[in-house]
Design a protein around this motif. Structure first.
Motif, mmCIF file in Angstrom:
data_model
loop_
_atom_site.group_PDB
_atom_site.id
_atom_site.type_symbol
_atom_site.label_atom_id
_atom_site.label_comp_id
_atom_site.label_asym_id
_atom_site.label_seq_id
_atom_site.Cartn_x
_atom_site.Cartn_y
_atom_site.Cartn_z
ATOM 1 N N ALA A 12 56.089 87.765 73.391
ATOM 2 C CA ALA A 12 55.067 88.210 72.443
ATOM 3 C C ALA A 12 55.575 89.390 71.620
ATOM 4 O O ALA A 12 55.337 89.462 70.404
ATOM 5 N N ILE A 16 55.837 89.579 67.595
ATOM 6 C CA ILE A 16 55.068 90.581 66.853
ATOM 7 C C ILE A 16 55.966 91.360 65.898
ATOM 8 O O ILE A 16 55.669 91.491 64.705
ATOM 9 N N CYS A 221 50.766 87.281 70.057
ATOM 10 C CA CYS A 221 51.544 87.548 68.847
ATOM 11 C C CYS A 221 50.709 87.306 67.604
ATOM 12 O O CYS A 221 50.692 88.136 66.677
#
Length: 364
Positions: A12, A16, A221
């Motif tokens: 994640a 991101i 995300c």
């Protein structure tokens, strides 16, 4: 091939940072140019298409053999020739992200931070750590991203709050539809490519320790990235109302420069510059890793490492192609952020549907 594994948090975090780093480039200015006071609506519409990208990537990988990545699964489903054509498109997509972002950020450093430093030196200085991190593999990338994602997000939040406390325009979002309802809605669909970096999950999912955590990493995300892109756009319009918002080259840098919170808290851009530099290096490292991994899997090489440094040299050469910073920005805006959804949504969705048809055909 030795398989490296990462957890849901690391996956994640990679996603991101890979998606939100565009906020440190002229992203908000582009939204203001397209939508006027309704630039934030374009971001909201683009968010609605995020699940399509995620579902398509997951569908392609699940229709491949166990342990397949997006690249290997695509070739299994579409065959050697057509699969190679699609995979080469993925390679070109990640390659283009790498050299365009490298050139854009280098120009920002030369123009606003280090005006006496030659552009070539800036490019090389950025490329050396980028190539080293990409060479180290996905585990190292995951750990670096997990350690820094909180710092990056927190710095952005603090900067936006400081900017709002320094200056706001109450009627900045009027008129509601900005440059026109039809244009805003149309460009919202076109700019679904704002989240085209979600394609990185085609490489992350097979490397995760638990398949049941795929969705957890992807949705985290999508959620965090959507909030960050939306907040930076709408806050920017409040601080620098339209049409002034269309004349600022690096929006977040200007926001950091106007922050004044008393006598002792002024000119904080030097602090945030460190965070921006970390974020850019990580984004470029992820992009270079995906570029090398795509090519190595297409060539059926056991490792991606031998391709990293040759690709870095090629990226340096391509980064010098745009004759000016505005040309690089135009390539980003008019190519990557206009046609990126073809690579992140169109091609995976087409491959997924082909995989479904293939499986149905085999069952007959």
């Amino acid at each position: 091939m030795r398989i490296h594994h990462i957890g849901a948090r690391e996956a994640a975090a990679i996603g991101i940072i890979f998606v939100i780093t565009k906020i440190f480039l002229p992203f908000q200015r582009s939204m203001a140019e397209i939508g006027g006071t309704a630039g934030w609506i374009i971001v909201l519409i683009a968010v609605l298409f995020c699940p399509l990208c995620w579902w398509a990537i997951r569908g392609v990988i699940k229709n491949g053999s166990k342990g397949s990545t997006l690249i290997t699964a695509t070739e299994e489903i579409l065959g050697t020739f057509l699969g190679s054509v699609v995979n080469f498109a993925y390679f070109g997509f990640f390659f283009m992200i790498t050299f365009i972002v490298l050139r854009e950020f280098s120009e920002i450093l030369v123009t606003d931070i280090l005006p006496r430093t030659p552009l070539r030196i800036i490019l090389l200085t950025l490329l050396i750590p980028v190539a080293a991190i990409a060479h180290s593999g996905i585990e190292t990338l995951g750990r670096i991203c997990w350690l820094t994602v909180g710092l990056i997000v927190a710095s952005v939040v603090i900067m936006l709050i400081g900017g709002l406390m320094t200056h706001t325009e109450p009627h900045a979002l009027s008129p509601f539809w900005g440059t026109g309802k039809s244009r805003v809605l149309t460009m919202g669909v076109v700019k679904s490519s704002l989240f085209s970096e979600l394609l990185v999950f085609g490489f992350l999912m097979p490397r995760m320790r638990k398949a049941k955590e795929w969705g957890k990493a992807a949705w985290w995300c999508i959620a965090v990235s959507s909030v960050i892109l939306f907040c930076t756009t709408i806050v920017y319009l409040y601080i620098f109302p339209y049409p002034s918002a269309t004349r600022i080259n690096v929006p977040l840098l200007e926001i950091s420069r106007i922050i004044i919170l008393g006598r002792w808290i002024q000119r904080v851009e030097s602090i945030f510059l460190v965070v921006w530099l970390i974020s850019i290096v990580i984004k470029l490292s992820v992009a270079l890793y995906c570029t090398a991994a795509t090519l190595s899997q297409m060539m059926r090489l056991p490792k991606h490492q031998p391709l990293v440094f040759p690709l870095a040299i090629s990226i340096y050469s391509f980064a010098m192609l745009p004759p000016s910073v505005m040309t690089a920005v135009m390539w980003d805006r008019d190519l990557l952020r206009t046609y990126g959804s073809i690579f992140s949504i169109g091609l995976p969705l087409m491959t997924w549907l082909a995989g479904i048809v293939r499986n149905k055909w085999r069952q007959l």
